[in-house]
Design a protein around this motif. Sequence first.
Motif, PDB file in Angstrom:
ATOM      1  N   SER A   1       0.833  -1.200   0.000  1.00  0.00           N
ATOM      2  CA  SER A   1       0.000   0.000   0.000  1.00  0.00           C
ATOM      3  C   SER A   1       0.870   1.254   0.000  1.00  0.00           C
TER       4      SER A   1
ATOM      5  N   ASN B   1       1.168   4.123  -2.990  1.00  0.00           N
ATOM      6  CA  ASN B   1       1.057   5.553  -2.751  1.00  0.00           C
ATOM      7  C   ASN B   1       2.281   6.300  -3.275  1.00  0.00           C
TER       8      ASN B   1
ATOM      9  N   ASN C   1      -7.456   4.895   0.169  1.00  0.00           N
ATOM     10  CA  ASN C   1      -6.674   4.334   1.276  1.00  0.00           C
ATOM     11  C   ASN C   1      -7.561   4.220   2.507  1.00  0.00           C
TER      12      ASN C   1
ATOM     13  N   GLU D   1      -6.775  -2.659   1.870  1.00  0.00           N
ATOM     14  CA  GLU D   1      -6.387  -1.398   2.489  1.00  0.00           C
ATOM     15  C   GLU D   1      -6.396  -0.282   1.445  1.00  0.00           C
ATOM     16  N   THR D   2      -5.947  -0.619   0.236  1.00  0.00           N
ATOM     17  CA  THR D   2      -5.766   0.378  -0.818  1.00  0.00           C
ATOM     18  C   THR D   2      -6.348  -0.121  -2.126  1.00  0.00           C
TER      19      THR D   2
END
Length: 190
Positions: A82, A86, A132, A153-154
């Motif tokens: 994750s 990002n 997110n 999570e993402t």
Amino acid sequence: MSKKLILIVAIVITPMLSFSQSIFDKFEDYEDVSSFVMNQKMFNMLASIDINLDDPEEQEFLEMAKKITGLKVFTTGDAKISKEMNGTVTKYLNSSALEELMRFKDGSQTVKFYVKEGKDENHVKELLMLVNGLGEMTKGQDITINGKKREFETVLLSLTGDIDLRQVSKITNKMNVPGGKHLEKAGSKN
């Protein structure tokens, strides 16, 4: 001398041209990433399958699908991946013509939309969505992909083509794309 200059320019430009198409593709090879990738040919095939041409809404879907050149969705529940997603998005934003369309936060969940300008204010050439903080929402749910229980999570979504922001949520909802419900908010801002 001019052949050397052409070669140097070609070497410099080639990574830039392929950068936007391949920067996120590396995530397909990660074991803890679920991916969904559709190219233009598949959109053209979907657009012609099981469409009631007498139904104006389905006709609208057909026209919209023909203008999509690609859809990529990557999801992970792994914190390290994750973070890498990002970072990759940040790197991509620094080198692309994308600008922030909107962002919102609800508790630990954040959703950010970026777009590349299209032919008018309602159309974009690229839509990038990054979600997110889904861990709390998906924890304990029975989400199974290929026999493996998943928590997300993402979510990273990239949509390219001639995209009408007012219509984009229809295509993702019809295809049940992860994170698609958030696209309704992007379309409603224009």
